[in-house]
Design an enzyme around this catalytic site. Structure first.
Site, short mmCIF file in Angstrom:
data_model
loop_
_atom_site.label_atom_id
_atom_site.label_comp_id
_atom_site.label_asym_id
_atom_site.label_seq_id
_atom_site.Cartn_x
_atom_site.Cartn_y
_atom_site.Cartn_z
N THR A 1 -10.36 7.65 1.24
CA THR A 1 -9.49 6.50 1.51
C THR A 1 -8.82 6.05 0.22
O THR A 1 -9.41 6.14 -0.86
CB THR A 1 -10.29 5.33 2.10
OG1 THR A 1 -11.42 5.03 1.25
CG2 THR A 1 -10.79 5.67 3.50
N ASP A 2 -7.60 5.54 0.34
CA ASP A 2 -6.84 5.07 -0.82
C ASP A 2 -7.30 3.68 -1.24
O ASP A 2 -8.05 3.01 -0.52
CB ASP A 2 -5.35 5.04 -0.50
CG ASP A 2 -4.77 6.43 -0.30
OD1 ASP A 2 -5.29 7.37 -0.93
OD2 ASP A 2 -3.80 6.56 0.47
N LYS A 3 -6.82 3.24 -2.37
CA LYS A 3 -7.11 1.91 -2.86
C LYS A 3 -6.65 0.86 -1.85
O LYS A 3 -5.53 0.91 -1.35
CB LYS A 3 -6.39 1.69 -4.20
CG LYS A 3 -6.58 0.30 -4.79
CD LYS A 3 -5.84 0.16 -6.10
CE LYS A 3 -6.02 -1.24 -6.69
NZ LYS A 3 -5.29 -1.40 -7.98
N GLY A 4 -7.53 -0.08 -1.53
CA GLY A 4 -7.20 -1.15 -0.61
C GLY A 4 -7.56 -0.88 0.83
O GLY A 4 -7.52 -1.79 1.66
N VAL A 5 -7.93 0.37 1.17
CA VAL A 5 -8.26 0.73 2.54
C VAL A 5 -9.75 0.52 2.80
O VAL A 5 -10.59 1.02 2.07
CB VAL A 5 -7.88 2.19 2.84
CG1 VAL A 5 -8.27 2.56 4.27
CG2 VAL A 5 -6.39 2.41 2.61
#
Length: 437
Positions: free
Chosen positions: A204-208
């Site tokens: 998952t990406d940053k913030g997810v």
């Protein structure tokens, strides 16, 4: 010996300059100061950042540009969605915590602690596993399946990166105490920290946020228990990272390759007092008055659902909806995904805060597929909203699949709204979805 006349000298000089001028220009570029080169690249990147694709359909005058779409997406009250996800992680509710959004019973989505949704070895591999019990080496290692919940806004994504606070980095650090002696010596010899190795179902990406992310860890130590691993990870940051279940599984288990489907949910905050003006209304006004060219500032959730559900039950190439992918994963079968389920529906977020008793109006988009490309969900969400606002047809996303430039789709929606709900290792069951017909 002979003398070179002035005219001949001038001619030769011009010839030499013409010959070496390209080389001189190349050398000048190569020796340009770094600051100048960097500033030139920055200007070029800024110029290309929001270049608008030249759409030619009937809705092209009503469709948001890349910059307008980006500004509309990021102007939403995302803090409320972030707080909602934070509460789900803090309480360890998992996917069941989303049931109330859709009037569902939490019991139907509870993670069963007795089984933990444990991975079952396929029948064709069971005989091979039995015959390998007496073998040594890697066959002796013990594999654990770990179901995690973590708050995306508190981390720089899953993948471990130097100098950043990532979920993988934190998990592997606390798994270090369970590393076997042989591996510990190998790490020490290379002056590396003694850490475990966690393999994940989907990065998952940053913030997810993730509610039931699945990862695995193996060790040759026989004294390690599931509860030991759960307690170790829980010591990291209890309110931001929470292990929901840990169980011992077969050595063949791989969180990524064994997963049959992944489910994402995107929560998009809606304008509380916005007048819903559909793209069809705007288009009719524009046809009546050629000078009318006011772009819509809102969209109809039902229209988004109509557009997004066209993806369900199809294997399609989503290369136009991916971002930052490797060249080898930008063409061919590597870009194809089968969408099991795709729906959108309105909902309300409720809080314990007395000032939010009425709840916050949101749109939820639920997507289930065998795999997802990088940033694919966020681009799909942003593009579906853009097309709904412009009044495009229900096949808008399908038509964009045939585009030749990724700028035909919208910039990715903010990561704060995205949540990896869970990953499945059994056949997909539509009745387990939150948004059903």
């Amino acid at each position: 010996m002979y003398a070179i006349l002035p005219k001949q000298r001038t001619h030769r000089l011009k010839h030499m300059l013409a010959k070496f001028r390209p080389l001189m220009a190349t050398a000048a570029k190569a020796t340009a100061p770094p600051a100048v080169a960097a500033s030139t690249a920055a200007v070029a990147a800024e110029r290309d950042d929001h270049v608008h694709y030249n759409h030619t359909d009937a809705c092209h005058r009503l469709r948001w540009t890349a910059k307008e779409s980006y500004e509309y997406m990021y102007a939403r009250p995302w803090s409320r969605v972030v707080d909602f996800y934070a509460e789900l992680v803090r309480t360890g509710a998992g996917a069941a915590g989303l049931a109330n959004l859709f009037g569902k019973d939490e019991k139907d989505y509870k993670l069963d602690d007795t089984s933990g949704g444990d991975y079952q070895t396929p029948p064709e591999k069971q005989m091979a596993a039995i015959s390998s019990k007496d073998r040594g080496g890697r066959w002796e290692r013990v594999t654990f399946k770990i179901v995690l919940s973590y708050h995306g806004a508190s981390f720089d994504g899953w993948q471990k990166q130097p100098g950043l606070s990532t979920v993988q980095g934190l998990v592997e650090k606390h798994l270090g105490r369970f590393v076997d002696e042989r591996k510990a010596k190998q790490l020490e010899a290379r002056s590396l920290p003694i850490e475990g190795c966690a393999v994940v179902a989907g990065r998952t990406d940053k913030g997810v946020t993730a509610l039931q992310q699945v990862c695995s860890f193996y060790t040759w130590r026989k004294d390690v228990k599931s509860e030991d691993i759960k307690d170790a990870i829980n010591e990291a940051t209890p309110d931001k990272l929470k292990p929901l279940h840990v169980s011992e599984v077969s050595r063949e288990f791989h969180p990524n390759f064994a997963a049959k489907w992944r489910r994402y949910l995107y929560i998009f905050p809606l304008d509380e007092h916005a007048q819903l003006i559909s793209g069809e209304e705007q288009l009719s006004k524009m046809l009546e008055n050629s000078e009318y060219n006011i772009k819509p500032q809102s969209f109809d959730v039902a229209k988004v659902d109509e557009i997004i559900r066209q993806l369900s039950g199809k294997t399609l190439s989503y290369k136009m909806f991916a971002r930052d992918t490797q060249a080898s994963r930008s063409v061919g079968p590597a870009t194809e995904c089968f969408m099991f389920h795709s729906r959108a529906a309105p909902a309300k977020l409720y809080y314990t805060n007395e000032n939010c008793k009425e709840g916050t109006r949101v749109m939820c988009i639920e997507l289930v597929a065998n795999r997802f490309l990088r940033k694919m969900v966020r681009v799909l969400v942003a593009t579906a909203i853009r097309e709904a606002a412009a009044g495009a047809g229900k096949d808008a996303l399908l038509k964009l699949m045939e585009a030749t430039d990724r700028r035909a789709t919208a910039p990715p929606a903010p990561p704060e709204g995205l949540c990896l709900v869970d990953a499945g290792y059994e056949d997909f069951d539509k009745q387990r979805c939150f948004i059903v017909d």
